[in-house]
Design an enzyme around this catalytic site. Structure first.
Site, mmCIF file in Angstrom:
data_model
loop_
_atom_site.group_PDB
_atom_site.id
_atom_site.type_symbol
_atom_site.label_atom_id
_atom_site.label_comp_id
_atom_site.label_asym_id
_atom_site.label_seq_id
_atom_site.Cartn_x
_atom_site.Cartn_y
_atom_site.Cartn_z
ATOM 1 C CB CYS A 195 -0.982 -0.008 1.169
ATOM 2 S SG CYS A 195 -2.357 1.176 0.956
ATOM 3 C CG ASP A 233 -5.052 2.164 8.050
ATOM 4 O OD1 ASP A 233 -4.340 1.284 7.513
ATOM 5 O OD2 ASP A 233 -5.424 3.197 7.473
HETATM 6 O O1 LIG Z 1 -0.469 7.202 8.095
HETATM 7 P P1 LIG Z 1 0.217 6.588 6.928
HETATM 8 O O2 LIG Z 1 1.482 5.895 7.330
HETATM 9 O O3 LIG Z 1 0.426 7.573 5.800
HETATM 10 O O4 LIG Z 1 -0.766 5.476 6.308
HETATM 11 C C1 LIG Z 1 -1.174 4.379 7.097
HETATM 12 C C2 LIG Z 1 -2.119 3.494 6.354
HETATM 13 O O5 LIG Z 1 -3.227 4.240 5.854
HETATM 14 C C3 LIG Z 1 -3.619 3.673 4.603
HETATM 15 O O6 LIG Z 1 -5.010 3.464 4.580
HETATM 16 P P2 LIG Z 1 -5.967 4.149 3.445
HETATM 17 O O7 LIG Z 1 -5.181 4.280 2.181
HETATM 18 O O8 LIG Z 1 -6.409 5.490 4.021
HETATM 19 O O9 LIG Z 1 -7.124 3.204 3.311
HETATM 20 C C4 LIG Z 1 -2.825 2.401 4.415
HETATM 21 O O10 LIG Z 1 -3.447 1.272 4.977
HETATM 22 C C5 LIG Z 1 -1.544 2.786 5.130
HETATM 23 O O11 LIG Z 1 -0.728 1.675 5.486
#
Ligand SMILES: O=P(O)(O)OC[C@H]1O[C@H](OP(=O)(O)O)[C@H](O)[C@@H]1O
Length: 323
Positions: A136, A205
Site C-alpha cells: 500500500c 491504520d
Molecule cells: O499514516 P500513513 O502511514 O500515511 O498510512 C497508514 C495506512 O493508511 C492507509 O489506509 P488508506 O489508504 O487510508 O485506506 C494504508 O493502509 C496505510 O498503510
C-alpha cells in the site's frame, strides 16, 4: 450555517476523507484537525455561534461528529479530533476559537515531528544495500526508507501494487523520486519476491492493545509469508495510530468498501449473480510482526500495551464528549 450543520470546509473535508481523495491515516488526522480549526474560524464569525460560547461549542462537537463518521478504521481520525476538542477552552468565543486553532497547530507540528523521529528509528533497522518490500502507501513507512537513504544507505524496493485501489503506485512514484530503485509487482507475486528482500516495511491504520496491526488488506498474508521465508517485517506507526478503546476490550471496525473498487460494471453484468466483498483492512496477529516502530522507539508488538497505557490511561472518551 446552523448550530448543528458544520461549515463548508468541514463538509468538504469529510467528503474528501469518505471518498479517499484524502487518505492515509496520518494525512486523515491532520486534515481532520485542520477542518476543526476552520470550523472554529467560521463559527466565530457567523450568526449565533459568534456571540454564544455554548452554541460555538455545540458547533465544534457537530463538526467532530461529521468528520468521525467518514471512515471507521483508522483511529488517527478520532485521536486527532479528541486531541483538539479536549484542548478547547475559554469563557468567550474568541478564547474558544484561539484554543482550537492553537491545538490544531500544535497537533500538526507533533505529527510531523513524530514521523521524522520514527523515520530515524525505522532507518536504523535497515542496512546499506538492503532491499525492502512495501504494501500500500504509508507515509510512516516511507519516512523510514527515506531516512535510511538520507543516512547514506543504498536501498532498493519491491513495491506491491495493492489491489483494489493500487496505492502501491503512489509508493513507487515517491520512492523513485527519493532515489530508490523500484520494482513494481502484483500482489500475488509477493511470496516469490520475498526471497530477494531483506525487510518488509508496512504502515498501520490502527494498532490494538494486544499488538494486532490493522493495516491495508493483504498485510496479514504478507506477514505470514514473510515469517515463513524468514524475512523480518516491521510496522511504522506514529502513536496516533494506537487505538485506546482496545484497552477496554473493544475491537476495531474493519471498513467494507464498495464492490465497484473490485469489479467494473461491465464485468459485473457479464458474470451475473455473485457476491462481491471489499474489506479495506485486515488484522495481522502480533506473532507475525517483528517490530512496531514509533516516535518513542521500536517495540515488540506484545509490549505496545505498556506504551498505550502510558499515553492514554485506561481508555478514552468519544472525541466530542462533554469534558
Ligand atoms: O499514516 P500513513 O502511514 O500515511 O498510512 C497508514 C495506512 O493508511 C492507509 O489506509 P488508506 O489508504 O487510508 O485506506 C494504508 O493502509 C496505510 O498503510
Amino acid at each position: 450555517m446552523t448550530d448543528t450543520e458544520p461549515a463548508a470546509p468541514v463538509r468538504e473535508t469529510a467528503e474528501s476523507i469518505a471518498t479517499m481523495e484524502i487518505r492515509g491515516a496520518a494525512t486523515i488526522a491532520s486534515a481532520a484537525a485542520e477542518a476543526l480549526a476552520e470550523q472554529a474560524e467560521a463559527a466565530a464569525a457567523s450568526g449565533e455561534t459568534a456571540s454564544d460560547p455554548a452554541a460555538f461549542r455545540a458547533s465544534m462537537r457537530a463538526a467532530g461528529r461529521s468528520l468521525r463518521e467518514t471512515r471507521p478504521t483508522a483511529v488517527s481520525l478520532p485521536n486527532a479530533l479528541r486531541y483538539v476538542l479536549q484542548r478547547m477552552e475559554g469563557e468567550t468565543v474568541d478564547e474558544l476559537r484561539r484554543s482550537v486553532v492553537d491545538a490544531t497547530e500544535a497537533f500538526v507540528r507533533q505529527l510531523d515531528r513524530a514521523q521524522d523521529d520514527l523515520g530515524q528509528v525505522g532507518a536504523n533497522r535497515l542496512a546499506d544495500g538492503d532491499t525492502v518490500m512495501t504494501h500500500c502507501h504509508s507515509t510512516d513507512a516511507l519516512a523510514c526508507i527515506e531516512a535510511a537513504v538520507e543516512q547514506g544507505k543504498s536501498i532498493s524496493a519491491v513495491v506491491k501494487e495493492t489491489r483494489p485501489r493500487q496505492q502501491g503506485h503512489i509508493t513507487a512514484e515517491q520512492l523513485r523520486d527519493a532515489g530508490v530503485p523500484v520494482t513494481l509487482i502484483v500482489d500475488s507475486a509477493a511470496r516469490r519476491y520475498l526471497d530477494e528482500v531483506d525487510h518488509v516495511v508496512v504502515g498501520a491504520d490502527s494498532i490494538a492493545a494486544d499488538g494486532g496491526v490493522i493495516n491495508k488488506i493483504g498485510t496479514s498474508g504478507l506477514a505470514v509469508n514473510a515469517r515463513e521465508r524468514g524475512v523480518p517485517i516491521m510496522t511504522a506507526a506514529q502513536t496516533i495510530k494506537l487505538h485506546p478503546e482496545t484497552l477496554t476490550g473493544h475491537t476495531v471496525e474493519i471498513e467494507m468498501r464498495d464492490e465497484s473498487e473490485v469489479i467494473g460494471s461491465e464485468a459485473r453484468e457479464e458474470i451475473g449473480e455473485i457476491a462481491v466483498e471489499n474489506p479495506a483492512f485486515d488484522v495481522t496477529p502480533p506473532r507475525y510482526m517483528d517490530a512496531i516502530v514509533t516516535e518513542h522507539g521500536q517495540f515488540p508488538p506484545e509490549s505496545i500495551v505498556a506504551l498505550m497505557r502510558e499515553l492514554f490511561g485506561e481508555g478514552a472518551a468519544e472525541p466530542w464528549a462533554e469534558p
